[in-house]
Write a protein that holds these residues in place. Structure first.
Motif, PDB file in Angstrom:
ATOM      1  N   SER A 612      48.574  80.960  56.448  1.00  0.00           N
ATOM      2  CA  SER A 612      49.179  80.649  55.158  1.00  0.00           C
ATOM      3  C   SER A 612      50.438  81.484  54.987  1.00  0.00           C
ATOM      4  N   ALA A 613      51.301  81.041  54.085  1.00  0.00           N
ATOM      5  CA  ALA A 613      52.540  81.759  53.811  1.00  0.00           C
ATOM      6  C   ALA A 613      53.048  81.352  52.435  1.00  0.00           C
ATOM      7  N   VAL A 614      53.845  82.247  51.821  1.00  0.00           N
ATOM      8  CA  VAL A 614      54.468  81.979  50.530  1.00  0.00           C
ATOM      9  C   VAL A 614      55.979  81.999  50.729  1.00  0.00           C
ATOM     10  N   ILE A 615      56.636  80.919  50.351  1.00  0.00           N
ATOM     11  CA  ILE A 615      58.088  80.801  50.493  1.00  0.00           C
ATOM     12  C   ILE A 615      58.704  81.011  49.118  1.00  0.00           C
ATOM     13  N   LYS A 616      59.541  82.069  48.966  1.00  0.00           N
ATOM     14  CA  LYS A 616      60.165  82.388  47.697  1.00  0.00           C
ATOM     15  C   LYS A 616      61.670  82.193  47.789  1.00  0.00           C
ATOM     16  N   ASP A 617      62.332  82.361  46.626  1.00  0.00           N
ATOM     17  CA  ASP A 617      63.791  82.359  46.525  1.00  0.00           C
ATOM     18  C   ASP A 617      64.418  81.049  46.967  1.00  0.00           C
ATOM     19  N   LEU A 618      63.678  79.956  46.851  1.00  0.00           N
ATOM     20  CA  LEU A 618      64.293  78.654  47.099  1.00  0.00           C
ATOM     21  C   LEU A 618      64.990  78.202  45.826  1.00  0.00           C
ATOM     22  N   PRO A 619      66.179  77.599  45.933  1.00  0.00           N
ATOM     23  CA  PRO A 619      66.852  77.068  44.734  1.00  0.00           C
ATOM     24  C   PRO A 619      65.946  76.090  44.008  1.00  0.00           C
ATOM     25  N   LEU A 620      65.873  76.297  42.702  1.00  0.00           N
ATOM     26  CA  LEU A 620      65.010  75.443  41.892  1.00  0.00           C
ATOM     27  C   LEU A 620      65.654  74.080  41.702  1.00  0.00           C
ATOM     28  N   GLY A 621      64.795  73.141  41.318  1.00  0.00           N
ATOM     29  CA  GLY A 621      65.286  71.796  41.039  1.00  0.00           C
ATOM     30  C   GLY A 621      65.396  70.916  42.265  1.00  0.00           C
ATOM     31  N   GLU A 622      64.906  71.354  43.429  1.00  0.00           N
ATOM     32  CA  GLU A 622      64.965  70.573  44.655  1.00  0.00           C
ATOM     33  C   GLU A 622      63.553  70.375  45.194  1.00  0.00           C
ATOM     34  N   THR A 623      63.351  69.253  45.919  1.00  0.00           N
ATOM     35  CA  THR A 623      62.106  69.001  46.634  1.00  0.00           C
ATOM     36  C   THR A 623      62.345  69.263  48.112  1.00  0.00           C
ATOM     37  N   TYR A 624      61.444  70.011  48.736  1.00  0.00           N
ATOM     38  CA  TYR A 624      61.650  70.463  50.099  1.00  0.00           C
ATOM     39  C   TYR A 624      60.538  69.936  51.009  1.00  0.00           C
ATOM     40  N   GLN A 625      60.891  69.810  52.320  1.00  0.00           N
ATOM     41  CA  GLN A 625      59.927  69.489  53.368  1.00  0.00           C
ATOM     42  C   GLN A 625      59.700  70.740  54.222  1.00  0.00           C
TER      43      GLN A 625
END
Length: 820
Positions: A612-625
């Motif tokens: 498992s992992a936690v991905i932080k600091d992604l720009p909000l308002g976007e959907t990611y793959q």
């Protein structure tokens, strides 16, 4: 006899006069349900010979009885009764004994009929034939034909079957004349060979992967000219029927009638003798015959019995149901003739008979009558063979016969290659070396005293000098992966004493039963081509080995499975299935926008083999793959990425733009949350958010009006779900300073009274002093006019302010409507 019948139709009574004959016709017609003539249908399923089938009736009268008749291809019909259910349907089974003939069948029920097909069952070895046009070849320029005729257990021809003819030697050639068996179940090969010796030809069913129990042997060499048979089975007559083979017999009167029925057996002792000594071993020759013709193609099992209940017979007592009988196998290698060496002993004097008959067809038999003469030896008296034991299997052509006898007696051993003499010691123990005939597969040995006063019981010995036959050797997988497990499967004869496989100097034990032996081991850690050697040993020590080249390639890490992504406040939680089948040291996570999945904008690597992992600091308002790969300690990465998982980090990015007396707020949408509205709070300090607004849940902007210029405001935006949950963890904050409002007066706009006291404005309104009237108007009137003018100007200014506020509210409404 006449009968009157009445019935009503369309309210008119009809009177019929029927004779006895007409009445009978009417009764027959009434026996067939009217539904049979109006939609009742019959059908049957196609099947395989001997399996039976099922017949269905549909659309018939309910609860009615029908007679079903099944017509077989050769003419006979099978009747069966059936009764429909309440829906007018019925089904019945046709027994297997009525579908044994392949072909087209017709099933009839009333006036309806249908057809179904019965196809032949699988080829049966006992009902199929393998025929050679000759049993010898003189050299490479000579050729012969081999024909197979496939039939199932009911003697139906098995057509359309691809069969390969496997030869026992690399130099032999068998060329098929067709791709598969024809309508008669026949397939022909042209056979050639230039390698002297004996070749064996065995048919192999390609579709089922099964070797048929049929075989012919062809002699190739200088003595081929003395072949007993010459002929051709490849000619075609009219209608593609085979032309009868031309068969000639040699001077001895022998010929090969392959496929012809044997009608009796001939039994003959060496040199045609008809007298034997009691308790003496003697040999016998058995031949399969048809009339006066010797049938070399016969293969079968013969049951042996004698009129002497104490007679010793080959393999006597093996059948517990008939312990007094023996058994003789005539194999294909025997060519219809079995020479049984020194395996018979008769005990009783006088005239005795020995009879043989085919195990499957007892009516095919043969017998010989012998005169048993008196012998001086005592049956089984005082001589005992201790080693080898009866029915022992040995390897080689020499044995040491050990046993007990009267002391200091000269002994004679019979049954070996030659008669051997020896003697017992003072304690009666004897050890006598005996040489056996290497061509024999079974021998019977007994010991008697030189003066025939004593004799042992016979001992039957099986000579096994053949190494175990290895049919196949298969690695799974065929191409190994370094360090990964693999399985070796070897097919050979059952009940081996030992079986092992060697790989890179390490031995692994093969285990199994029924002729299939397996071993599981790990592939070498490096790539390359490796020798895998299987070694098998039977119970008497015969061994055989087979070598297999096994290619091992670098192990590829498997694809990461079950990747899942879940949006969390301002982060994404990833989970996946940890790989345990390969050495994984870490995972690499590839991140792409869902709108552009082929463009990976980020990639991060876990430091350990986690799941498992936690991905932080992604720009909000976007959907990611999110896609994952596995890496080993050498940095080798799995060649294929996992199936992507899609998620968006939950959160709001709030932006503010200042105006003269307003602030425009903008934020990103939250498509993954079903929102009812946003709760907007603002005020002059982060701890003093005194004002509150409810903003539409689909809006992405909002204008806050009537703010004091030059003042810094703090704004807080919190989403509220349709269930009423306030998402405090997603609250976004921003601050903005409102710009100072500068009023520019126009021609018709008086200075607003709110600006009095502000920087740049007069401290007090300037009121001109009253003027002395020159036109006769009194000063009171003048003052009144000035006051009225001032009041009118004040009212006009307030109207303008009101209109501005209405306009601002209108623009705010439009902004919320079109930005949402």
């Amino acid at each position: 006899m006449e009968t009157w019948y009445f019935w009503y139709t369309d309210k008119i009574m009809v009177k019929l006069k029927l004779s006895a004959a007409a009445l009978a016709v009417l009764a027959v017609q009434m026996a067939v349900p009217t539904a049979m003539a109006s939609g009742c249908s019959v059908s049957a399923l196609d099947t395989v010979a001997g399996l039976g089938t099922e017949v269905y009736l549909k659309g018939c009268a309910s609860l009615a009885g029908f007679e079903i008749s099944v017509k077989q291809p050769d003419g006979p019909q099978y009747p069966q009764s059936v009764t429909t259910d309440s829906n007018g349907e019925a089904s019945t089974l046709i027994p297997s004994k009525y579908t044994e003939t392949a072909g087209k069948y017709e099933v009839m029920a009333g006036s309806s009929s249908a057809f179904f097909t019965v196809i032949a069952d699988r080829a049966d070895d006992a009902h199929s034939n393998l025929i050679a046009s000759a049993y010898s070849l003189s050299g490479p320029d000579d050729s012969l034909t081999v024909t197979i005729i496939l039939r199932d257990r009911y003697d139906n021809p098995v057509s359309g079957r691809p069969i390969a003819l496997v030869t026992s030697r690399f130099g032999d050639e068998a060329v098929p004349q067709a791709k598969q068996t024809d309508d008669l179940g026949r397939l022909i090969w042209q056979v050639r060979s230039g390698e002297p010796g004996v070749m064996s030809l065995i048919p192999y069913d390609i579709l089922s992967g099964r070797q048929l129990k049929l075989k012919v042997q062809i002699t190739v060499g200088s003595y081929a000219a003395n072949s007993w048979l010459r002929g051709s089975l490849t000619g075609q007559g009219q209608g593609n029927e085979p032309v009868a083979a031309s068969i000639t017999a040699d001077s001895a009167g022998f010929s090969d009638l392959s496929g012809a029925a044997v009608d009796h057996f001939e039994l003959e002792l060496p040199q045609g003798q008809t007298e034997v000594n009691a308790n003496d071993l003697f040999s016998m020759n058995i031949r399969a015959m048809r009339g006066d013709e010797f049938v070399r193609a016969y293969v079968g099992t013969l049951i042996v019995k004698s009129s002497d209940p104490d007679a010793e017979l080959p393999k006597k007592g093996e059948d517990p149901k008939s312990p007094a009988t023996g058994r003789i196998d005539i194999r294909d290698i025997d060519q219809g003739q079995r020479k049984v060496a020194l395996a018979f002993v008769l005990r009783k004097e006088g005239e005795q008979t020995i009879e043989v008959y085919d195990k499957d067809v007892p009516s095919i038999s043969g017998k010989v009558t012998l005169f048993v003469k008196r012998s001086g030896a005592l049956s089984g008296g005082r001589i005992q063979i201790l080693s080898p034991k009866d029915r022992s299997r040995i390897r080689g052509d020499k044995i040491v016969l050990q046993g007990k006898a009267p002391s200091l007696v000269n002994l004679v051993v019979k049954g070996g290659k030659e008669q051997v003499t020896g003697e017992s010691d003072s304690e009666g123990v004897f050890r006598i070396p005996v040489e056996l005939n290497p061509e024999d597969r079974e021998v019977t040995i007994f010991v008697s005293s030189e003066n025939n006063s004593y004799e042992s019981q016979p001992v039957h010995i099986i000579i096994d000098n053949d190494p175990p036959k290895i049919d196949s050797m298969v690695m799974d997988p065929e191409a190994g992966k370094a360090g990964n497990p693999a399985e070796l499967t070897v097919k050979s004869e059952p009940e081996l004493a030992s079986a092992s496989v060697n790989l890179e100097g390490t031995d692994y034990k093969l285990s199994g039963s029924g002729g299939i032996y397996t071993a599981t081991f790990a592939a070498p850690a490096k790539e390359g081509s490796f020798d895998v050697t299987a070694t098998l040993a039977d119970s008497v020590g015969n061994t055989s080995s087979m070598l297999l080249k096994w290619d091992v390639k670098p192990a590829l890490l498997p694809v990461v499975q079950n990747v899942k992504a879940e949006g969390k406040p301002r982060e994404v939680q990833l989970t996946w299935q940890h790989i345990v089948a390969a050495p994984v040291s870490q995972y690499r996570i590839y991140i792409a926008k869902d709108s552009d999945p082929k463009n990976f904008i980020y990639s991060v690597t876990t430091l350990t083999a986690v799941s498992s992992a936690v991905i932080k600091d992604l720009p909000l308002g976007e959907t990611y793959q999110f896609s994952l790969t596995a890496l080993n300690s050498d940095g080798l990465e799995s060649p294929e990425k996992s199936k992507p998982a899609v998620a968006s980090p939950l959160g709001i990015t709030l932006k503010a733009k200042s105006g003269n007396d307003s602030v425009l707020l903008e934020w990103n949408p939250l498509p993954s949350l079903p929102l009812d509205h946003y709760r907007l709070r603002f005020g002059p300090g982060p701890e003093n958010l005194s004002e509150s607004r409810a903003v539409d849940g689909e809006a992405v902007s909002f204008v806050v009006h009537d703010l004091i210029g030059g003042t810094t405001y703090w704004f807080s935006l919190t989403p509220v779900t349709v269930t009423g949950k306030i998402m405090e963890e997603l609250t976004a904050s921003v601050s903005a300073t409102v710009g100072a409002a500068v009023f520019v007066p126009g021609i018709f706009e008086p200075v607003p009274s709110e600006l009095i006291g502000h920087p740049g404005a007069p401290a007090e309104p300037v009121i001109p002093p009253p003027a002395t009237p020159s036109s006769g108007i009194s000063s009171i009137i003048t003052i009144a006019l000035v006051m009225i003018t001032f009041l009118i100007g004040l009212m006009h200014w307030r109207r303008i302010v009101t209109e501005r506020r209405l306009a601002a509210d209108f623009f705010d409404l439009m902004s919320r409507k079109y930005h949402s």
